[in-house]
Enzyme design. Structure first.
Site, PDB file in Angstrom:
ATOM      1  N   LYS A 298     -19.854 -34.464  30.315  1.00 57.68           N
ATOM      2  CA  LYS A 298     -21.186 -34.235  30.437  1.00 57.68           C
ATOM      3  C   LYS A 298     -21.697 -35.123  30.836  1.00 57.68           C
ATOM      4  O   LYS A 298     -22.499 -36.175  30.241  1.00 57.68           O
ATOM      5  CB  LYS A 298     -21.454 -34.143  29.296  1.00 57.68           C
TER       6      LYS A 298
ATOM      7  N   ASP B 105      -5.665 -30.081  22.917  1.00 58.04           N
ATOM      8  CA  ASP B 105      -5.143 -28.913  21.882  1.00 58.04           C
ATOM      9  C   ASP B 105      -5.925 -27.355  21.811  1.00 58.04           C
ATOM     10  O   ASP B 105      -4.761 -26.032  21.788  1.00 58.04           O
ATOM     11  CB  ASP B 105      -5.549 -29.488  20.540  1.00 58.04           C
TER      12      ASP B 105
ATOM     13  N   ASP C  52      -8.521 -35.605  25.201  1.00 60.02           N
ATOM     14  CA  ASP C  52      -7.548 -35.338  23.502  1.00 60.02           C
ATOM     15  C   ASP C  52      -7.579 -33.845  23.329  1.00 60.02           C
ATOM     16  O   ASP C  52      -7.033 -32.876  22.295  1.00 60.02           O
ATOM     17  CB  ASP C  52      -7.690 -36.226  23.038  1.00 60.02           C
TER      18      ASP C  52
ATOM     19  N   TYR D  27     -12.454 -43.703  23.242  1.00 60.19           N
ATOM     20  CA  TYR D  27     -11.646 -44.274  22.490  1.00 60.19           C
ATOM     21  C   TYR D  27     -10.891 -45.788  22.299  1.00 60.19           C
ATOM     22  O   TYR D  27      -9.860 -46.545  21.900  1.00 60.19           O
ATOM     23  CB  TYR D  27     -10.045 -44.105  22.620  1.00 60.19           C
TER      24      TYR D  27
ATOM     25  N   ASP E 239     -18.569 -28.650  26.457  1.00 56.73           N
ATOM     26  CA  ASP E 239     -18.514 -27.647  26.187  1.00 56.73           C
ATOM     27  C   ASP E 239     -18.364 -26.164  26.867  1.00 56.73           C
ATOM     28  O   ASP E 239     -17.526 -25.432  26.375  1.00 56.73           O
ATOM     29  CB  ASP E 239     -20.268 -27.695  25.947  1.00 56.73           C
TER      30      ASP E 239
HETATM   31  P1  ATP Z   1      -2.524 -36.108  15.930  1.00 53.14           P
HETATM   32  O1  ATP Z   1      -3.679 -36.248  15.540  1.00 53.14           O
HETATM   33  O2  ATP Z   1      -1.468 -37.621  15.204  1.00 53.14           O
HETATM   34  O3  ATP Z   1      -2.333 -35.677  17.179  1.00 53.14           O
HETATM   35  P2  ATP Z   1      -3.188 -33.495  14.385  1.00 53.14           P
HETATM   36  O4  ATP Z   1      -3.674 -34.270  13.541  1.00 53.14           O
HETATM   37  O5  ATP Z   1      -3.880 -33.363  15.573  1.00 53.14           O
HETATM   38  O6  ATP Z   1      -2.295 -34.533  14.782  1.00 53.14           O
HETATM   39  P3  ATP Z   1      -0.612 -32.126  14.090  1.00 53.14           P
HETATM   40  O7  ATP Z   1       0.722 -32.959  13.699  1.00 53.14           O
HETATM   41  O8  ATP Z   1      -0.197 -32.124  15.189  1.00 53.14           O
HETATM   42  O9  ATP Z   1      -1.336 -32.890  13.531  1.00 53.14           O
HETATM   43  O10 ATP Z   1      -0.513 -31.005  13.501  1.00 53.14           O
HETATM   44  C1  ATP Z   1      -2.103 -29.972  13.282  1.00 53.14           C
HETATM   45  C2  ATP Z   1      -1.109 -28.032  13.278  1.00 53.14           C
HETATM   46  O11 ATP Z   1       0.177 -27.859  13.738  1.00 53.14           O
HETATM   47  C3  ATP Z   1      -0.176 -28.259  11.805  1.00 53.14           C
HETATM   48  O12 ATP Z   1      -0.691 -27.027  11.289  1.00 53.14           O
HETATM   49  C4  ATP Z   1       1.536 -29.087  12.462  1.00 53.14           C
HETATM   50  O13 ATP Z   1       2.123 -28.231  11.224  1.00 53.14           O
HETATM   51  C5  ATP Z   1       1.210 -28.252  13.494  1.00 53.14           C
HETATM   52  N1  ATP Z   1       2.851 -28.446  14.515  1.00 53.14           N
HETATM   53  C6  ATP Z   1       2.698 -30.238  15.224  1.00 53.14           C
HETATM   54  N2  ATP Z   1       3.902 -29.846  15.508  1.00 53.14           N
HETATM   55  C7  ATP Z   1       4.213 -29.146  15.908  1.00 53.14           C
HETATM   56  C8  ATP Z   1       5.805 -28.914  15.673  1.00 53.14           C
HETATM   57  N3  ATP Z   1       6.465 -29.514  16.711  1.00 53.14           N
HETATM   58  N4  ATP Z   1       6.178 -26.951  15.172  1.00 53.14           N
HETATM   59  C9  ATP Z   1       5.402 -26.205  14.821  1.00 53.14           C
HETATM   60  N5  ATP Z   1       3.971 -26.671  13.941  1.00 53.14           N
HETATM   61  C10 ATP Z   1       3.898 -28.097  14.429  1.00 53.14           C
END
Ligand code: ATP
Length: 361
Positions: A193, A253, A249, A138, A225
């Protein structure tokens, strides 16, 4: 008289609602005006209005405040001509300009039934991902090359200084913890990696060098992975994981999903002199403005902010308030009265906030 200035940027999407919820909880927990929250504009919507994603006034406030509290920034429809999202520039500029090199993402299971994994109880998953925040792939943001519409490149950048300081940070963090849930071993896992790219082999070798100063913390290695499998199959093995920016990152998730989702995953971005705190999630435009987002990730990031401030300023009242907030969150989740929707409940953002404040009282 307020003692600590907190620059507050609500941002976009669910940012304003989760940020307001957090300010309410922090004020309730401290019971005094020890913190002064000063709101500043920034993010994708602000860019649409003014052409600036991070106004100078906002940056100056972030630079001079004791800490930064942020909701979320970014809207998928607000992009630069090259297709990248404008909103991300808010954090990226702050990360680089304030040298917030350690992105700390705790992954903790509060209740077994929040996890999609079988037979996991509260406390079985409890590790921290330390994502390097200023280098890696990044670091090339805005500097990649698109050649004749045929070839595109972005360069992965790692420096000895950058890798050694993040490795040191991760080892120090492990020292302060009680080890992995499965065996109590203080363990620092290097996620890379190294078998494929020279840059990641360098990342690993610098971590090995730093490890010499931490004989009390076990060093462990996992290819990125493979770790996606381990974090699902045996998450209890992990204590602290250090990873290059993009890998960190992505795996954070995944980690968040194993404990209930993005709505319960806090994050702190720390440098030697500054700290920015926000949920690990994005602006979730799909649920924005409906009062259905979970405020827990931001509230837990707020309590992380209090701990960080308390440690820096040797202020026990902040640490005590952080502990009270964490206990109030645990009690709220345990009594089942206000479970947010993403964890299987029906509570709105404001109902969750009210219940946490009630627990604090
Ligand atoms: P970024 O790339 O900016 O981190 P992202 O594209 O990964 O964002 P998010 O905005 O984190 O996406 O959302 C991913 C999913 O998680 C969506 O379906 C969203 O509704 C859900 N989500 C994110 N934050 C919350 C929250 N605080 N409460 C409930 N659901 C959430």
């Amino acid at each position: 008289m307020a003692t600590y200035d907190i620059a507050t940027i609500e941002g976009d999407g669910i940012g304003p609602e989760v940020c307001a919820a957090t300010v309410t909880v922090l004020k309730e927990a401290l019971g005094s005006n020890l913190l002064s929250f000063n709101q500043f504009p920034g993010g994708a919507s602000h860019y649409v209005k003014t052409g600036q994603v991070l106004p100078q006034e906002t940056f100056d406030a972030c630079n001079t405040s004791h800490a930064i509290l942020h909701g979320a920034a970014g809207l998928p429809s607000v992009t630069y001509p090259d297709g990248t999202e404008v909103g991300n520039d808010l954090h990226l500029q702050l990360r680089f300009k304030l040298d917030l090199y350690a992105n700390v993402r705790p992954i903790r299971l509060y209740q077994g039934d929040f996890s999609p994994l079988k037979n996991r109880q509260s406390g079985d998953i409890d590790y921290i991902i330390v994502r390097e925040n200023t280098e890696g792939l990044y670091a090339s943001r805005g500097a990649g090359v698109l050649l004749r519409g045929e070839v595109a490149t972005d360069t992965l950048v790692l420096t000895r200084k950058g890798v050694s300081r993040i490795a040191k940070f991760a080892f120090e963090l492990s020292r302060k913890r009680n080890g992995a849930p499965s065996d109590g071993v203080r363990r620092m896992t290097v996620c890379d990696k190294a078998n494929i790219l020279r840059s990641y082999a360098f990342f690993r070798s610098v971590c090995d060098e730093v490890a010499q100063d931490y004989p009390d913390v076990a060093i462990d290695y996992a290819y990125v992975d493979a770790i996606t499998v381990h974090l699902v199959k045996r998450p209890e093995f992990y204590d602290v994981i250090v990873a290059e920016n993009m890998f960190g990152d992505i795996i954070s998730d995944l980690g968040a999903a194993t404990v209930g989702g993005m709505g319960i995953a806090p994050s702190g971005e720390l440098g030697d002199n500054h700290g920015l705190f926000q949920g690990a999630h994005g602006s979730a435009p799909d649920i924005a403005g409906q009062n259905i987002a979970s405020p827990l990730a931001t509230i837990l990031s707020g309590s992380f902010m209090l701990r960080w401030l308390g440690d820096r300023h040797n202020d026990v009242s902040l640490i005590t308030a952080a502990e009270r907030i964490e206990r109030a969150v645990e009690a709220t989740l345990a009594n089942g009265k206000a479970i947010p929707r993403d964890l299987g409940g029906l509570a709105s953002c404001s109902e969750v906030t009210t219940e946490i404040c009630r627990q604090l009282k």
